[in-house]
Design an enzyme around this catalytic site. Structure first.
Site, PDB file in Angstrom:
ATOM      1  N   CYS A  99       0.839  -1.108   0.051  1.00 20.13           N
ATOM      2  CA  CYS A  99      -0.103   0.045   0.074  1.00 20.13           C
ATOM      3  C   CYS A  99       0.966   1.264   0.002  1.00 20.13           C
ATOM      4  O   CYS A  99       1.461   1.812  -1.026  1.00 20.13           O
ATOM      5  CB  CYS A  99      -0.968  -0.120   1.255  1.00 20.13           C
ATOM      6  SG  CYS A  99      -2.247   1.179   1.120  1.00 20.13           S
ATOM      7  N   GLU A 122      -1.840  -9.353   3.345  1.00 21.75           N
ATOM      8  CA  GLU A 122      -1.749  -9.874   4.618  1.00 21.75           C
ATOM      9  C   GLU A 122      -3.076 -10.145   5.170  1.00 21.75           C
ATOM     10  O   GLU A 122      -3.213 -11.300   5.935  1.00 21.75           O
ATOM     11  CB  GLU A 122      -1.045  -8.987   5.659  1.00 21.75           C
ATOM     12  CG  GLU A 122      -1.846  -7.815   5.998  1.00 21.75           C
ATOM     13  CD  GLU A 122      -1.387  -6.419   4.873  1.00 21.75           C
ATOM     14  OE1 GLU A 122      -1.655  -5.405   5.439  1.00 21.75           O
ATOM     15  OE2 GLU A 122      -0.893  -6.876   4.055  1.00 21.75           O
ATOM     16  N   HIS A 135      -3.638  -5.072   0.218  1.00 20.44           N
ATOM     17  CA  HIS A 135      -3.063  -5.628   1.494  1.00 20.44           C
ATOM     18  C   HIS A 135      -3.115  -7.254   1.578  1.00 20.44           C
ATOM     19  O   HIS A 135      -4.225  -7.482   1.858  1.00 20.44           O
ATOM     20  CB  HIS A 135      -3.934  -5.088   2.778  1.00 20.44           C
ATOM     21  CG  HIS A 135      -3.415  -3.672   3.068  1.00 20.44           C
ATOM     22  ND1 HIS A 135      -2.898  -3.367   3.880  1.00 20.44           N
ATOM     23  CD2 HIS A 135      -4.008  -2.572   2.351  1.00 20.44           C
ATOM     24  CE1 HIS A 135      -2.581  -1.790   4.001  1.00 20.44           C
ATOM     25  NE2 HIS A 135      -3.427  -1.515   3.075  1.00 20.44           N
TER      26      HIS A 135
END
Length: 695
Positions: A493, A623, A621
């Site tokens: 990001c 994750e 993102h």
């Protein structure tokens, strides 16, 4: 009793089971891990499981809360900005939740007031009971039936965690709603209460009194739990369990001790060994077709990999449960070091999903993980740092300088006891901190010196997301170091945006290139505000949720995503790479190998492997979709590149050729005429590296 849209009493679906987890004494006991572990055990038994988190704060959602205030903001597929516990649920249960799976007091009040404004209460006086309590119950029942496992089938069990502790003013309305809901559900609702058994003094005396008082408060709210989970630093002795049983009116057989373990992945097995699944099955009348004697070998293997000591040999006299937990491979021996250059390193929960994603990728590669936290402002030369006072979404962020020194770790080398990850922090002991505060410049130089030494020591560099201009120049310096020194790099990001800005400044020679987020009048806007964005309202107005990303052929991105041409990842941003600069940037060597469905929005950047072994950035993102048994591809790429495993994979060699050693690549880069701008590195960075090499 049906004179309002939320009637005072309504029968529930008899096929749905509910497991509610409450907490007592203090917060942070591990209610979320307990809830996730129970859900995992029930799902492994064959049941379809979903989860709900109740947060008693007045915020509508977590989106406008500072990372220092609340920890990480977890983003769901539908764009919901929610509590980080929902990330635990998704990782443990392998489900996809929605924004409605996070209930807050703000959402409840908003719904009740909207209903009142429409006139749907038909002139009734709107009250906490029954209108708010019924709203909570109806919300739970509605959301519990939403399919979350990728099929159209409704869940059979809903795990509900009530945040905070019993006795909190803000939790009272939810406890009352749960009391009423238990009356509606009968035996279909199972209540687990998690409480603390503190260990006092050097002699290690255990005290049950706080838990006793917690039970009194719980009974005063009209609730008696079915199971009590006692958290303690050591194994809870039987006499403590007996005393808690008396005060809680819960049978001793239903008192479960959960002591501190090497990592959180031991918890499901700990609950299983004490018969929790059998208790749940018995009291809730779950059909015999589902097996309470589940096996969780994969989770036990993860738990063992994260344990420092080698497992004991399995003997012929070992019980079946002991064999399950002892018969796994020894812990990994090779350690990989990743430096996280962030703005919120004072609270590591700010990057919880990032650390978990790194951990999952390391485990998949049979590697130990060591994380070094590097505060990005400390990479900036003293006297040039920016303190913007706006680090969170909105204006709720707390500055690092405002944090109480006493609450921060007092040593540099510490341990993440939850996951057993080695960590290096940048905090000083309070005594030394105070001495340096009297000599401000000395402290700044110490931070500067330490931060760069840490950055130089890592095998890979990761720059996560964030907001505000504090520490931005430090992140750009970290990107420059990773690119010019051929250190494996992953930017997420804001981290990807910093990589683009650094490339524009130092390769394309666009002096003053910046993001309009930090400098409205920048001469070269490398990153701009998205046209559809809202600059007035902060909450829920970003580009949020799951979005498609088309991957370019013969790219690192497509290789990492196993040759998929299209992937879906979660986003949380309102700035993007300037589309008018894309062709110029690509002409200078930085590839955009992932784009949105219209090929207008840049999603992934990378440098060719002949120029850099692993330089990868993504606007999304990754994750948020990583899990212990399903590591995220970009994180796998970083871990494998940092360890060298990536370049040993036959498919990688076949597609990209042999990647040369870093030293040789650096020599060629410095000699290449096409990269003359790299030799004109920022003077402060060059001087700094020379100075540290001399020491």
């Amino acid at each position: 009793m049906c004179d309002s849209p939320t009637s005072e009493y309504r029968a529930t679906n008899p096929d749905m089971k509910y497991v509610i987890i409450t907490g007592g004494v203090v917060s942070g006991l591990g209610k979320g891990i307990t809830a996730s572990s129970i859900g995992l055990l029930l799902k492994t038994s064959g049941l379809r499981v979903t989860a709900i988190k109740i947060d008693p704060y007045l915020n509508i959602d977590a989106g406008t809360m500072s990372p220092y205030e609340h920890g990480e903001v977890f983003v769901l597929d539908d764009g919901g900005e929610v509590d980080l516990d929902l990330g635990n649920y998704e990782r443990f249960l392998n489900v996809t939740l929605t924004r409605d799976h996070n209930i807050t007091t703000g959402k409840v009040y908003q719904r009740v007031l909207d209903t009142e404004r429409r006139g749907d209460y038909l002139g009734k006086t709107v009250q906490m009971v029954p209108h708010c309590t019924n709203c909570i119950q109806d919300w739970i029942e509605r959301v519990a039936h939403i399919p979350v496992d990728g099929t159209s089938q409704c869940p059979q069990v809903c795990i509900i965690e009530l945040g905070g502790t019993v006795g909190d003013i803000e939790s009272m309305i939810f406890l009352e709603a749960i009391r009423q809901f238990k009356f509606r559900c009968g035996s279909n609702l199972f209540h687990v209460h998690v409480s603390l058994i503190p260990c006092l003094g050097n002699v290690g005396e255990l005290k049950s009194k706080p838990t006793q008082h917690s039970m009194v408060q719980l009974r005063a709210a009209g609730l008696i739990p079915d199971v009590v989970v006692l958290r303690c630093t050591q194994k809870v002795p039987q006499h403590i369990m007996n005393k808690v049983s008396i005060y809680s009116m819960v049978p001793t057989s239903n008192i479960i001790g959960v002591h501190d373990v090497a990592n959180i992945y031991h918890v499901p097995q700990l609950l299983l060994q004490q018969g929790l699944t059998h208790i749940i099955f018995k009291l809730m009348g779950i059909a015999q077709e589902y097996d309470a004697d589940v096996t969780i070998d994969e989770w036990n293997r993860i738990a063992q990999q994260l344990t420092d000591h080698k497992p004991k040999p399995v003997t012929s006299t070992a019980t079946e449960s002991e064999k399950k937990t002892l018969s796994f491979e020894p812990s990994p021996s090779h350690t990989i070091t990743i430096g996280i250059v962030g703005k919120y390193t004072g609270l590591t929960d700010s990057y919880l999903s990032v650390t978990k994603a790194l951990l999952s990728a390391a485990l998949e590669s049979r590697l130990k993980l060591k994380i070094i936290w590097i505060e990005s402002t400390h990479l900036e030369p003293p006297g040039t740092r920016v303190d913007d006072g706006n680090d969170g979404e909105g204006n709720a962020a707390a500055e690092e300088e405002e944090m109480d020194v006493e609450t921060s770790p007092s040593v540099e080398h510490t341990k993440d006891s939850v996951h057993n990850i080695s960590i290096e922090m940048d905090n000083l002991s309070p005594k030394k901190k105070q001495a340096l505060l009297e000599k401000h410049r000395d402290e700044s130089l110490y931070q500067y010196h330490t931060a760069w030494n840490k950055l130089k020591s890592v095998d890979g560099i990761l720059i996560p997301g964030g907001f505000g201009d504090r520490g931005i120049e430090g992140k750009i310096l970290a990107v420059h170091y990773a690119r010019t020194q051929c250190i494996p790099f992953l930017g997420i990001c804001l981290g990807m945006q910093m990589a683009v800005i650094e490339f524009c400044r130092n390769v394309m020679q666009l002096k003053g290139a910046n993001s309009t987020e930090f400098e409205e009048g920048t001469p070269h806007a490398a990153v701009i505000f998205m046209p559809e964005g809202d600059k007035e309202n902060m909450g829920g107005t970003m580009r949020l949720g799951s979005r498609v990303c088309n991957l370019q052929p013969r790219s690192i991105a497509k290789y990492l995503y196993h040759a998929q041409s299209q992937v879906y990842e979660r986003h949380r941003h309102r700035y993007e790479v300037n589309p008018t600069l894309v062709s110029q940037i690509e002409q200078n060597g930085l590839r955009f190998t992932g784009k949105d469905e219209k090929n207008e929005r840049m999603e992934i950047i990378e440098l060719p492997v002949k120029q850099h072994p692993f330089f990868f950035g993504c606007q999304f993102h990754p994750e948020f979709k990583s899990g212990p048994l399903r590591p995220s591809p970009p994180f796998q790429g970083l871990i494998k590149a940092a360890s060298g495993l990536l370049y040993q994979e036959p498919k990688f060699i076949e597609q990209f050729g042999c990647v040369e050693k870093k030293e040789k690549m650096l020599t060629q880069k410095h000699q290449a005429h096409g990269h003359h701008s790299d030799s004109q590195a920022l003077p402060i960075l060059t001087d700094l590296l020379h100075k540290f090499e001399e020491q």
